[in-house]
Design a protein around this motif. Sequence first.
Motif, short mmCIF file in Angstrom:
data_model
loop_
_atom_site.label_atom_id
_atom_site.label_comp_id
_atom_site.label_asym_id
_atom_site.label_seq_id
_atom_site.Cartn_x
_atom_site.Cartn_y
_atom_site.Cartn_z
N ARG B 109 0.86 -1.19 0.00
CA ARG B 109 0.00 0.00 0.00
C ARG B 109 0.90 1.24 0.00
NH1 ARG B 109 -3.37 -3.39 3.08
NH2 ARG B 109 -2.63 -2.73 5.12
N LEU B 110 1.98 1.20 0.74
CA LEU B 110 2.95 2.31 0.77
C LEU B 110 3.54 2.52 -0.62
CD1 LEU B 110 4.62 4.36 2.46
CD2 LEU B 110 6.26 2.53 2.88
N PHE B 111 3.82 1.41 -1.28
CA PHE B 111 4.38 1.42 -2.64
C PHE B 111 3.50 2.23 -3.59
CE2 PHE B 111 6.41 -0.21 -6.38
CZ PHE B 111 5.44 -0.67 -7.26
N ARG B 112 2.17 2.17 -3.35
CA ARG B 112 1.25 2.84 -4.26
C ARG B 112 0.95 4.29 -3.89
NH1 ARG B 112 -0.76 -2.63 -4.79
NH2 ARG B 112 -2.12 -2.51 -2.98
N THR B 113 1.62 4.84 -2.88
CA THR B 113 1.34 6.24 -2.48
C THR B 113 2.39 7.19 -3.04
OG1 THR B 113 2.66 6.10 -0.46
CG2 THR B 113 0.33 5.48 -0.29
N THR B 114 1.97 8.45 -3.14
CA THR B 114 2.94 9.47 -3.59
C THR B 114 3.23 10.48 -2.48
OG1 THR B 114 1.05 10.57 -4.58
CG2 THR B 114 2.54 9.43 -6.07
N GLY B 115 2.33 10.60 -1.55
CA GLY B 115 2.57 11.57 -0.49
C GLY B 115 1.30 11.82 0.29
N GLY B 116 1.32 12.85 1.10
CA GLY B 116 0.11 13.26 1.82
C GLY B 116 -0.34 12.27 2.89
N GLU B 117 -1.62 12.38 3.21
CA GLU B 117 -2.20 11.59 4.29
C GLU B 117 -2.14 10.10 4.01
OE1 GLU B 117 -5.86 13.63 5.80
OE2 GLU B 117 -6.49 11.53 6.09
N GLU B 118 -2.36 9.77 2.73
CA GLU B 118 -2.38 8.35 2.34
C GLU B 118 -1.02 7.71 2.63
OE1 GLU B 118 -3.03 7.84 -1.80
OE2 GLU B 118 -3.75 5.79 -1.58
N PHE B 210 9.44 -2.61 -11.10
CA PHE B 210 8.45 -2.07 -10.18
C PHE B 210 8.27 -0.56 -10.36
CE2 PHE B 210 6.65 -5.46 -7.88
CZ PHE B 210 7.60 -6.46 -7.75
N LYS B 211 9.31 0.11 -10.83
CA LYS B 211 9.16 1.54 -11.11
C LYS B 211 8.14 1.73 -12.22
CE LYS B 211 11.51 5.87 -12.14
NZ LYS B 211 10.32 6.35 -12.83
N ARG B 212 8.27 0.87 -13.27
CA ARG B 212 7.35 0.95 -14.40
C ARG B 212 5.93 0.64 -13.93
NH1 ARG B 212 10.72 -1.54 -18.03
NH2 ARG B 212 9.87 -3.55 -17.44
N ALA B 213 5.80 -0.41 -13.10
CA ALA B 213 4.48 -0.81 -12.60
C ALA B 213 3.87 0.32 -11.78
CB ALA B 213 4.59 -2.08 -11.75
N ARG B 214 4.69 0.95 -10.96
CA ARG B 214 4.21 2.04 -10.10
C ARG B 214 3.80 3.24 -10.93
NH1 ARG B 214 6.83 6.16 -6.77
NH2 ARG B 214 5.47 6.63 -5.01
N ASP B 215 4.63 3.59 -11.93
CA ASP B 215 4.30 4.73 -12.81
C ASP B 215 2.98 4.48 -13.52
OD1 ASP B 215 7.74 5.49 -13.86
OD2 ASP B 215 6.60 6.01 -12.05
N ASN B 216 2.80 3.24 -14.02
CA ASN B 216 1.55 2.91 -14.72
C ASN B 216 0.36 3.03 -13.78
OD1 ASN B 216 2.79 2.37 -17.14
ND2 ASN B 216 2.94 0.16 -16.79
N PHE B 217 0.52 2.51 -12.57
CA PHE B 217 -0.56 2.56 -11.59
C PHE B 217 -0.93 4.00 -11.27
CE2 PHE B 217 -3.18 1.61 -8.06
CZ PHE B 217 -2.87 2.51 -7.07
N LEU B 218 0.09 4.84 -11.02
CA LEU B 218 -0.17 6.23 -10.64
C LEU B 218 -0.80 7.00 -11.80
CD1 LEU B 218 3.06 6.97 -8.55
CD2 LEU B 218 0.77 6.54 -7.69
N ALA B 219 -0.35 6.68 -13.02
CA ALA B 219 -0.92 7.36 -14.19
C ALA B 219 -2.39 6.99 -14.36
CB ALA B 219 -0.13 6.99 -15.45
N SER B 220 -2.71 5.71 -14.10
CA SER B 220 -4.09 5.28 -14.31
C SER B 220 -5.01 5.83 -13.23
CB SER B 220 -4.19 3.75 -14.34
OG SER B 220 -3.98 3.25 -13.04
N ARG B 221 -4.43 6.22 -12.10
CA ARG B 221 -5.24 6.78 -11.03
C ARG B 221 -5.66 8.21 -11.32
NH1 ARG B 221 -3.46 6.13 -4.86
NH2 ARG B 221 -1.99 7.67 -5.57
N GLY B 222 -4.90 8.87 -12.16
CA GLY B 222 -5.26 10.24 -12.52
C GLY B 222 -4.66 11.26 -11.56
N PRO B 223 -4.77 12.54 -11.90
CA PRO B 223 -4.15 13.59 -11.09
C PRO B 223 -4.95 13.86 -9.81
CG PRO B 223 -5.35 14.57 -12.91
CD PRO B 223 -5.47 13.08 -13.07
N GLY B 224 -4.34 14.60 -8.95
CA GLY B 224 -5.06 15.06 -7.75
C GLY B 224 -5.21 14.00 -6.69
N MET B 225 -4.36 12.90 -6.77
CA MET B 225 -4.47 11.89 -5.71
C MET B 225 -3.16 11.64 -5.02
SD MET B 225 -7.17 9.08 -7.00
CE MET B 225 -7.41 8.48 -5.37
#
Lengths: 219, 225
Positions: B109-118, B210-225
Amino acid sequence: MADEIVLLSYWPSMFGMRVRVALAEKGLKYEYREEDLRNKSPLLLMMNPVHKKIPVLIHNGKPISESMIIVEYIDEVWNHKSPLLPTDPYQRAQARFWADYVDKKLFDIGKKIIWSTKGEEETGKKEFIECLKLLEGELGDNPYFGGENFGFVDVSLVTFSCWFHTYESYGNFSIETECPKLVAWTKRCLEKESVSSSLADPHKIHDFASGMRKRLGIE
Amino acid sequence: MEEVKLIGTWPSPFSYRVIWALKLKGIPYEYIEEDLSNKSPMLLQYNPLHKKIPVLVHGGKPICESAVILQYIEDVWPQNPLLPNDPHERAVARFWVQFAENKVPCIWRLFRTTGGEEQEKAKKESMEMLRALEEHGLRDKKFFGGDKIGIADIAFGQVAHWLEMIEDLVGVKLIEAHTFPHLHAWTKNFKQVPIIKENLPDYGEMLMYFKRARDNFLASRGPGM
């Protein structure tokens, strides 16, 4: 030296009941201690410092936690009667797989039916029925999940049956209509003294759930 | 001996659990790499319920779920045991394997975060999990299994190798020598065990994957998250 066995549990917990069923299957005497989960005893906190949860079995002073791990421990130590896990490694793996499935799925999905504040009851109900149907398929035409004999997977699932009335009431469905063979299996299990003496009364469970829901503001 | 096959994927820590167990016991097996983006008929046939790897196939019969597979391997091939003899110690080892199943996923779950409260929440959960390992699981032992690695060490393998990659990608440091002295030492000792050392995915390749997987995941989630 006689074995000293203490079980820390909470009467509505289907996980605690699993241990009671296993102990009864083996004909073991033990001291039962009811925990108040809103005011956990120092003994519980000492014996399960990682999760602080029931059930905990304390055998000659040594604690074991996590219900199916406790059941397996009981089966290994008191292997003189009523074996719960089969001896064949492949069948053991199948039993562990299905007990793991019950653990991963049923409780959490069931929670959506009874405790949801987010309108998840319908999805919860659908998923719950799917799980039960899958388990019913696994039972097949056998009297028990353990085959001819009551076993590990039976222990993992049968304790949920005293909660069926509560799931049905809040989900507005009939488990017997959806999964008749599974309900027949629960009745067969309840004919065993070890099961009937260990499961809570379904109406008391319903009252308990109703009280909890009122406290949570969802009744 | 009947044929043993392992269906897995090269970056998966769960695949590696099974590889380590088989290698520690000296069991020959055929490894089959699965493409999870295009699941094979074989995988779907052997694991129709979860459709996941790893799957061990022994004499044509499938066993699924890595924790179940580890216990199966122990049951069939008792040499170089992964579980202790004493029933209470076995229950303790199984407890930690279950803990690994239920609690270690917070690092992903940490792997999928970029910052903030999450991210703060995932970091806090991960730290609590590591604290439990340090204070209750490992304590002052060299390995969870005592002097030698056991089933719990294998279950926590992700914490030794994959967590470092997550720390690098997310930019957080969780395990440090002064905060988790025993766990920190364990990550080094575990990876020095010859069978483990010889059977780990290449760190650089893993990082890229995993960097590629993470980038893809974050891109698919969209901005503002």
